[in-house]
Design a protein around this motif. Structure first.
Motif, PDB file in Angstrom:
ATOM      1  N   GLY A 189       0.853   4.960   1.277  1.00  0.00           N
ATOM      2  CA  GLY A 189       0.073   5.915   2.168  1.00  0.00           C
ATOM      3  C   GLY A 189       1.097   6.785   2.999  1.00  0.00           C
ATOM      4  O   GLY A 189       2.462   6.842   2.982  1.00  0.00           O
ATOM      5  N   HIS A 211       0.876  -1.246   0.237  1.00  0.00           N
ATOM      6  CA  HIS A 211       0.207  -0.086   0.049  1.00  0.00           C
ATOM      7  C   HIS A 211       0.847   1.137  -0.107  1.00  0.00           C
ATOM      8  O   HIS A 211       2.144   1.172   0.367  1.00  0.00           O
ATOM      9  CB  HIS A 211      -0.692  -0.036   1.388  1.00  0.00           C
ATOM     10  N   GLY A 270      -0.992   3.997   6.717  1.00  0.00           N
ATOM     11  CA  GLY A 270      -0.212   3.282   5.744  1.00  0.00           C
ATOM     12  C   GLY A 270       0.306   2.034   5.811  1.00  0.00           C
ATOM     13  O   GLY A 270       0.199   1.005   5.150  1.00  0.00           O
TER      14      GLY A 270
END
Length: 198
Positions: free
Chosen positions: A106, A104, A119
Motif C-alpha cells: 500500500g 500488505h 498501508g
C-alpha cells in the motif's frame, strides 16, 4: 501564508512480524522472553538482505520491515518461517517459539526513517490476526505472488478491521515443505552457537 508541500507517498510492501514464546499471549520468563527476542532479531537481520528488505524499526516482540514489492516480502516471510521452524528443532521444548507474519502492499509516507500510512496500519492488523507458522497477506499481495507459489494462497474471508476504512480480504500462505533439512539444521546450530540439546 506558507503552504507546506504534501509529503511524498510511495507504494511499498510492509511486513510485520510478531514472535511468541511458550504459552500464547503470555511470557512466563523474562530471561526467556529476552532470549527469544534476540534470536528472532538475529534471524531477521541475517535473512533480510537476501530479499532486498529494509529494517524500519524493531518493535517489542517483532519488526516492521519494508520491501519493494509483495513478492520480495513474501519470499522473506516464507524463508523466515521455515528458518524459525528449523530453529525449533535444535533447541529445547521450553525455548521453542512461533511467529506471526502479516504483509500488505500500500501507499506509505517516509518520515525520519520511519513509515506511516494506511498501508502500515493494515499490515499491522493482518499480522495481529495471523496464525503462527504461516503468512497472512492482503488480497493485493496474494494476487502478486499466487503464480509463483507451490500452493495457492487460501482466502480466509472479509472483515472490517479496526482503523481501516474499507473491508479487506485476507489470505493465508503456508510455507512449502523443505525437502533437505540437513543444511538448514547445520546453519541454525552454527548461527545460534548451540547443539540440538540446548
Amino acid at each position: 501564508m506558507v503552504v507546506e508541500a504534501p509529503e511524498p507517498r510511495k507504494l511499498s510492501a510492509i511486513l510485520f512480524t510478531g514472535i511468541e514464546g511458550p504459552g500464547r499471549h503470555s511470557w512466563r520468563d523474562d530471561a526467556l522472553q529476552q532470549l527469544l527476542r534476540e534470536e528472532h532479531a538475529l534471524l531477521v537481520r541475517e535473512l533480510l538482505p537476501r530479499h532486498g528488505g529494509r529494517e524500519v524499526k524493531r518493535l517489542e516482540d517483532g519488526f516492521l520491515l519494508e520491501f519493494e514489492n509483495g513478492s520480495s516480502a513474501v519470499g522473506f516471510g516464507l524463508e523466515l518461517q521455515r528458518t524459525l521452524e528449523t530453529r525449533n528443532e535444535v533447541v529445547s521444548a521450553e525455548r521453542r517459539a512461533v511467529l506471526r507474519v502479516g504483509v500488505h502492499v500500500g501507499m506509505v509516507v517516509h518520515r525520519d526513517g520511519d513509515v506511516f500510512g494506511e498501508g502500515v496500519n493494515l499490515a499491522a492488523r493482518i499480522e495481529a490476526l495471523a496464525r503462527p507458522g504461516t503468512l497472512y497477506v492482503s488480497e493485493t499481495v496474494a494476487r502478486q505472488v499466487e503464480s509463483s507459489l507451490a500452493r495457492p494462497p487460501v482466502r480466509l474471508g472479509r472483515g472490517d478491521m479496526k482503523n481501516i476504512r474499507l473491508p479487506v480480504a485476507v489470505y493465508r500462505i503456508d510455507p512449502p515443505e523443505l525437502r533437505n533439512r540437513v543444511p538448514l539444521l547445520s546453519r541454525m546450530r552454527r548461527l545460534l552457537g548451540r547443539g540440538p540439546a540446548n
